[in-house]
Scaffold this motif. Structure first.
Motif, PDB file in Angstrom:
ATOM      1  N   GLU A  41      39.330  45.477  40.935  1.00  0.00           N
ATOM      2  CA  GLU A  41      38.997  45.101  42.030  1.00  0.00           C
ATOM      3  C   GLU A  41      38.136  43.973  41.962  1.00  0.00           C
ATOM      4  O   GLU A  41      37.984  42.891  42.612  1.00  0.00           O
ATOM      5  CB  GLU A  41      38.864  46.043  43.154  1.00  0.00           C
ATOM      6  CG  GLU A  41      38.910  45.309  44.465  1.00  0.00           C
ATOM      7  CD  GLU A  41      38.524  46.719  45.660  1.00  0.00           C
ATOM      8  OE1 GLU A  41      39.018  47.494  45.268  1.00  0.00           O
ATOM      9  OE2 GLU A  41      38.175  46.501  46.542  1.00  0.00           O
ATOM     10  N   ASP A  42      36.967  44.457  41.170  1.00  0.00           N
ATOM     11  CA  ASP A  42      35.582  43.710  41.160  1.00  0.00           C
ATOM     12  C   ASP A  42      36.087  42.387  40.161  1.00  0.00           C
ATOM     13  O   ASP A  42      35.523  41.093  40.673  1.00  0.00           O
ATOM     14  CB  ASP A  42      34.633  44.366  40.185  1.00  0.00           C
ATOM     15  CG  ASP A  42      34.039  45.615  41.019  1.00  0.00           C
ATOM     16  OD1 ASP A  42      34.298  45.501  42.230  1.00  0.00           O
ATOM     17  OD2 ASP A  42      33.531  46.630  40.236  1.00  0.00           O
ATOM     18  N   GLU A  43      36.958  42.316  39.156  1.00  0.00           N
ATOM     19  CA  GLU A  43      37.309  41.297  38.413  1.00  0.00           C
ATOM     20  C   GLU A  43      37.964  40.249  39.473  1.00  0.00           C
ATOM     21  O   GLU A  43      37.865  38.981  39.523  1.00  0.00           O
ATOM     22  CB  GLU A  43      38.335  41.453  37.209  1.00  0.00           C
ATOM     23  CG  GLU A  43      37.317  42.366  35.990  1.00  0.00           C
ATOM     24  CD  GLU A  43      38.527  42.788  35.245  1.00  0.00           C
ATOM     25  OE1 GLU A  43      37.995  42.785  33.963  1.00  0.00           O
ATOM     26  OE2 GLU A  43      39.736  43.313  35.525  1.00  0.00           O
ATOM     27  N   LEU A  44      38.798  40.760  40.191  1.00  0.00           N
ATOM     28  CA  LEU A  44      39.593  39.973  41.296  1.00  0.00           C
ATOM     29  C   LEU A  44      38.571  39.272  42.249  1.00  0.00           C
ATOM     30  O   LEU A  44      38.810  38.003  42.337  1.00  0.00           O
ATOM     31  CB  LEU A  44      40.639  40.913  41.957  1.00  0.00           C
ATOM     32  CG  LEU A  44      41.657  40.159  42.895  1.00  0.00           C
ATOM     33  CD1 LEU A  44      42.355  38.991  42.045  1.00  0.00           C
ATOM     34  CD2 LEU A  44      42.543  41.006  43.673  1.00  0.00           C
ATOM     35  N   ASP A  86      35.602  38.823  41.926  1.00  0.00           N
ATOM     36  CA  ASP A  86      34.701  37.471  40.799  1.00  0.00           C
ATOM     37  C   ASP A  86      35.557  36.230  40.723  1.00  0.00           C
ATOM     38  O   ASP A  86      35.057  35.084  41.013  1.00  0.00           O
ATOM     39  CB  ASP A  86      34.502  38.116  39.666  1.00  0.00           C
ATOM     40  CG  ASP A  86      33.373  39.219  39.777  1.00  0.00           C
ATOM     41  OD1 ASP A  86      33.191  39.919  38.870  1.00  0.00           O
ATOM     42  OD2 ASP A  86      32.676  39.168  40.970  1.00  0.00           O
ATOM     43  N   ALA A  87      36.847  36.565  40.409  1.00  0.00           N
ATOM     44  CA  ALA A  87      37.772  35.272  40.272  1.00  0.00           C
ATOM     45  C   ALA A  87      37.892  34.465  41.392  1.00  0.00           C
ATOM     46  O   ALA A  87      38.012  33.253  41.323  1.00  0.00           O
ATOM     47  CB  ALA A  87      39.155  35.826  39.573  1.00  0.00           C
ATOM     48  N   LEU A  88      38.096  35.374  42.506  1.00  0.00           N
ATOM     49  CA  LEU A  88      38.286  34.417  43.968  1.00  0.00           C
ATOM     50  C   LEU A  88      37.157  33.808  44.370  1.00  0.00           C
ATOM     51  O   LEU A  88      37.135  32.735  44.828  1.00  0.00           O
ATOM     52  CB  LEU A  88      38.678  35.580  45.046  1.00  0.00           C
ATOM     53  CG  LEU A  88      40.170  36.116  44.935  1.00  0.00           C
ATOM     54  CD1 LEU A  88      40.411  37.220  45.910  1.00  0.00           C
ATOM     55  CD2 LEU A  88      41.369  34.941  45.071  1.00  0.00           C
ATOM     56  N   GLU A  89      35.885  34.516  43.985  1.00  0.00           N
ATOM     57  CA  GLU A  89      34.564  33.612  44.590  1.00  0.00           C
ATOM     58  C   GLU A  89      34.511  32.329  43.911  1.00  0.00           C
ATOM     59  O   GLU A  89      34.055  31.522  44.476  1.00  0.00           O
ATOM     60  CB  GLU A  89      33.516  34.628  44.191  1.00  0.00           C
ATOM     61  CG  GLU A  89      33.420  35.563  45.428  1.00  0.00           C
ATOM     62  CD  GLU A  89      32.204  36.832  44.983  1.00  0.00           C
ATOM     63  OE1 GLU A  89      32.130  37.635  45.558  1.00  0.00           O
ATOM     64  OE2 GLU A  89      31.483  36.547  44.003  1.00  0.00           O
ATOM     65  N   GLY A  90      35.044  32.339  42.619  1.00  0.00           N
ATOM     66  CA  GLY A  90      34.931  31.440  41.748  1.00  0.00           C
ATOM     67  C   GLY A  90      35.798  30.005  42.230  1.00  0.00           C
ATOM     68  O   GLY A  90      35.822  29.073  41.681  1.00  0.00           O
TER      69      GLY A  90
END
Lengths: 182, 187
Positions: free
Chosen positions: A163-166, A168-172
């Motif tokens: 979930e954290d990776e996801l 992070d990816a979305l924030e970028g």
């Protein structure tokens, strides 16, 4: 009718007929019939009747309100009128059905093909969380990829993303890039 | 002017106007009442019954003379009304289950011989008994031909039936009456 019977009066004709058919009835015809009426019956009958007519109230002729309508229906029920009437009714029913079907305010079409683009877009925006990303990409109709929007392709190729990776990816992600997915 | 010399057109002309209606009706009665009475009497047999039926019939004629369209002779129209009234009366009497002539199940011939207004002999009474057993239409045909001595041509107009059918009907009626007499040894 032969010439002889043409010259005979009905009395003679009857006598001849009876002679041939039944001599007994011919004989009986000669004797009196036997019926009598009270003396002066016919003389008084006129006055009796006039008195009765004057004293008997005249029955008003009442025509029920439905009788003229019933008479009209009788005419319409004749086969040729009935057929014409039935044809008109069928045409009216079909025409009415077609008009109602296409009229504004009619019952909405249940087929998905009837939906407008706006309706579909609005539905997707409202229920975006119900779709998985792959379905959205497939439905987009263009060869968009997760790399295009900065997401690793491994997300949908068997490798799970935490979930954290996801997040992070979305924030970028640039919001404009995200729109290209749709 | 003798009543029979007055034409139907004159009678109808008088009956068309309110002021002369009664006069016209009296002339109509004078011309046709006896003929209609006997026609009814032969159907219902009893004088009192015949009088009632004739009076009902003539009241209807007076009330509905405006409905006479002149498509048939006046007598034909009167005859039909009288016939209908007689048949209606006979049907009502049958429904009530008794008649003034054959109540208590007594044969018509016996009742007729006891009737103050019948002075025919045994054979005449038997003839009416036999006639009473005929169907209404056949009895009418017999009465018009035998008693009124009407020609088949006139009967055809009055009864709205072909001359051939009327002849056949009369012949059948005669044969039935003969059979009735033969069975009882009254020949």
């Amino acid at each position: 009718m032969n010439e002889k019977s043409k010259d005979m009066n009905p009395k003679e004709e009857l006598r001849d007929e009876l002679r041939a058919l039944s001599p007994l009835l011919e004989q009986l015809k000669e004797s009196k019939e036997g019926f009598q009426v009270p003396e002066t019956y016919f003389q008084n009958l006129e006055d009796d009747l006039m008195q009765r007519i004057q004293w008997t109230p005249r029955q008003p002729v009442r025509t029920p309100w439905w009788q003229p309508l019933a008479a009209q229906w009788q005419i319409l029920l004749q086969p040729r009128y009935a057929m014409a009437l039935a044809s008109i009714l069928v045409l009216m029913a079909v025409g009415g059905y077609l008009i109602v079907r296409t009229a504004p305010g009619a019952e909405p079409c249940q087929d998905i093909a009837c939906l407008t683009v706006e309706e579909v877009r609005s539905y997707i925006e409202t229920n975006i969380h119900d779709f998985d990303t792959r379905t959205i990409l497939d439905a987009g109709g263009k060869e968009a990829s997760f790399e295009d929007v900065g997401l690793p392709s491994s997300v949908f190729e068997g490798e799970t993303l935490s979930e954290d990776e996801l997040l992070d990816a979305l924030e970028g992600l640039d919001p404009d890039d995200l729109e290209t997915l749709f | 002017m003798p009543e029979t010399a007055i034409s139907d057109e004159q009678i109808l002309g008088l009956m068309q106007h309110q002021q002369t209606r009664e006069k016209g009706f009296r002339l109509l009665l004078g011309k046709y009442q006896e003929r209609l009475y006997w026609q009814i009497r032969r159907m219902v047999l009893d004088h009192e019954d015949a009088n009632d039926v004739l009076q009902n019939c003539m009241v209807k004629v007076f009330r509905s003379i405006d409905q006479f369209e002149g498509k048939s002779a006046l007598y034909t129209w009167l005859f039909r009304i009288a016939t209908n009234e007689s048949i209606t009366f006979l049907n009502q009497r049958k429904k009530r289950g008794s008649t003034s002539l054959d109540e208590e199940g007594a044969p018509i011939a016996n009742r007729l011989q006891a009737d103050a207004y019948f002075d025919g002999d045994k054979l005449q009474a038997a003839l009416h008994q036999a006639l009473h057993a005929l169907p209404d239409k056949q009895r009418q045909v017999f009465n018009l031909r035998y008693f009124e001595e009407m020609s088949y041509q006139d009967m055809a107009a009055v009864l709205n039936t072909s001359e051939g059918a009327l002849k056949a009907s009369f012949h059948h009626a005669v044969k039935k009456i003969e059979h009735y007499f033969r069975e009882r040894g009254l020949e």
